[in-house]
Design an enzyme around this catalytic site. Sequence first.
Site, mmCIF file in Angstrom:
data_model
loop_
_atom_site.group_PDB
_atom_site.id
_atom_site.type_symbol
_atom_site.label_atom_id
_atom_site.label_comp_id
_atom_site.label_asym_id
_atom_site.label_seq_id
_atom_site.Cartn_x
_atom_site.Cartn_y
_atom_site.Cartn_z
ATOM 1 N N LYS A 100 -21.131 16.340 -48.498
ATOM 2 C CA LYS A 100 -19.683 16.299 -48.298
ATOM 3 C C LYS A 100 -18.978 16.810 -49.562
ATOM 4 C CE LYS A 100 -20.877 11.927 -47.128
ATOM 5 N NZ LYS A 100 -20.680 10.535 -47.461
ATOM 6 N N SER B 70 -14.707 4.101 -47.602
ATOM 7 C CA SER B 70 -14.082 5.111 -48.474
ATOM 8 C C SER B 70 -13.344 6.139 -47.619
ATOM 9 C CB SER B 70 -15.150 5.827 -49.304
ATOM 10 O OG SER B 70 -15.821 4.920 -50.128
ATOM 11 N N ARG C 92 -21.722 -3.356 -42.225
ATOM 12 C CA ARG C 92 -20.397 -3.781 -41.789
ATOM 13 C C ARG C 92 -20.377 -4.122 -40.300
ATOM 14 N NH1 ARG C 92 -18.031 1.370 -44.677
ATOM 15 N NH2 ARG C 92 -20.169 1.879 -44.145
ATOM 16 N N HIS D 22 -16.967 -2.349 -51.597
ATOM 17 C CA HIS D 22 -18.068 -2.060 -52.530
ATOM 18 C C HIS D 22 -18.103 -3.116 -53.639
ATOM 19 C CE1 HIS D 22 -17.584 2.411 -51.287
ATOM 20 N NE2 HIS D 22 -18.717 1.991 -50.779
HETATM 21 P P1 ADP Z 1 -22.996 6.144 -48.247
HETATM 22 O O1 ADP Z 1 -22.391 7.503 -48.270
HETATM 23 O O2 ADP Z 1 -24.375 6.047 -48.826
HETATM 24 O O3 ADP Z 1 -22.844 5.383 -46.942
HETATM 25 P P2 ADP Z 1 -20.903 4.477 -49.232
HETATM 26 O O4 ADP Z 1 -20.272 4.560 -50.572
HETATM 27 O O5 ADP Z 1 -20.040 4.765 -48.049
HETATM 28 O O6 ADP Z 1 -22.150 5.389 -49.339
HETATM 29 O O7 ADP Z 1 -21.553 3.043 -49.043
HETATM 30 C C1 ADP Z 1 -22.542 2.554 -49.879
HETATM 31 C C2 ADP Z 1 -23.068 1.247 -49.326
HETATM 32 O O8 ADP Z 1 -22.034 0.278 -49.329
HETATM 33 C C3 ADP Z 1 -23.561 1.320 -47.881
HETATM 34 O O9 ADP Z 1 -24.675 0.454 -47.743
HETATM 35 C C4 ADP Z 1 -22.406 0.788 -47.089
HETATM 36 O O10 ADP Z 1 -22.843 0.200 -45.878
HETATM 37 C C5 ADP Z 1 -21.873 -0.257 -48.042
HETATM 38 N N1 ADP Z 1 -20.454 -0.510 -47.825
HETATM 39 C C6 ADP Z 1 -19.455 0.392 -47.773
HETATM 40 N N2 ADP Z 1 -18.268 -0.207 -47.542
HETATM 41 C C7 ADP Z 1 -18.530 -1.538 -47.451
HETATM 42 C C8 ADP Z 1 -17.730 -2.694 -47.188
HETATM 43 N N3 ADP Z 1 -16.440 -2.595 -46.916
HETATM 44 N N4 ADP Z 1 -18.335 -3.908 -47.166
HETATM 45 C C9 ADP Z 1 -19.671 -3.985 -47.386
HETATM 46 N N5 ADP Z 1 -20.487 -2.941 -47.610
HETATM 47 C C10 ADP Z 1 -19.927 -1.734 -47.640
#
Ligand code: ADP
Length: 165
Positions: A44, A131, A93, A20
């Site tokens: 969730k 996450s 990703r 992130h």
């Molecule tokens: P959501 O529950 O909306 O997927 P996340 O917090 O998991 O929220 O992810 C938010 C955004 O960040 C999404 O667009 C996800 O693809 C991106 N993201 C999450 N992890 C990574 C990472 N390791 N590298 C690049 N982008 C990421």
Amino acid sequence: MPNSLTAIYPGSFDPPTNGHLDLITRGAGLVNHLIVAILQNSQKQPLFTVAERTEMLKEITANLPNVEIDSFDGLLVDFAAHRQANTIIRGIRAVSDYETELHMALLNRSMRPETETVFLMASAEYSFLSSRMVKEIITLGGDASKFVPPAVMRRLHIKFPSTKE
Ligand code: ADP
């Protein structure tokens, strides 16, 4: 400022990871103002409250002056309209992210045509990082310090005192 570009980077950030932070840093370099927006109405059961996630995101982005942390409930397009931002940044990703992201981007554009979703490819070293993976490592007693910023690791230790430093 004319042509000032404000973008929203929405997500759950439960917890924020190095992936992130990489996306935030790169996104902040592309736009004038980047709003990192924590989704409140996730179905969730979250590990961290929105207040805790806000604190962590503020700490890890303290060196990025054009980044703001906010949260929203309800539809992203309504929040985007409220914040007068037409650009949404999301990360991709792997191919597995593509389909859901494509659907979401098309849906958001059909609800609010001004909305443009911009995708940033994950950096190779973070392309496996989520996450959910961090939560799994931590709940199984492993060391997640390579995957999250120190400010996040500190809070993970408080919640799970038995985790490795
Ligand atoms: P959501 O529950 O909306 O997927 P996340 O917090 O998991 O929220 O992810 C938010 C955004 O960040 C999404 O667009 C996800 O693809 C991106 N993201 C999450 N992890 C990574 C990472 N390791 N590298 C690049 N982008 C990421």
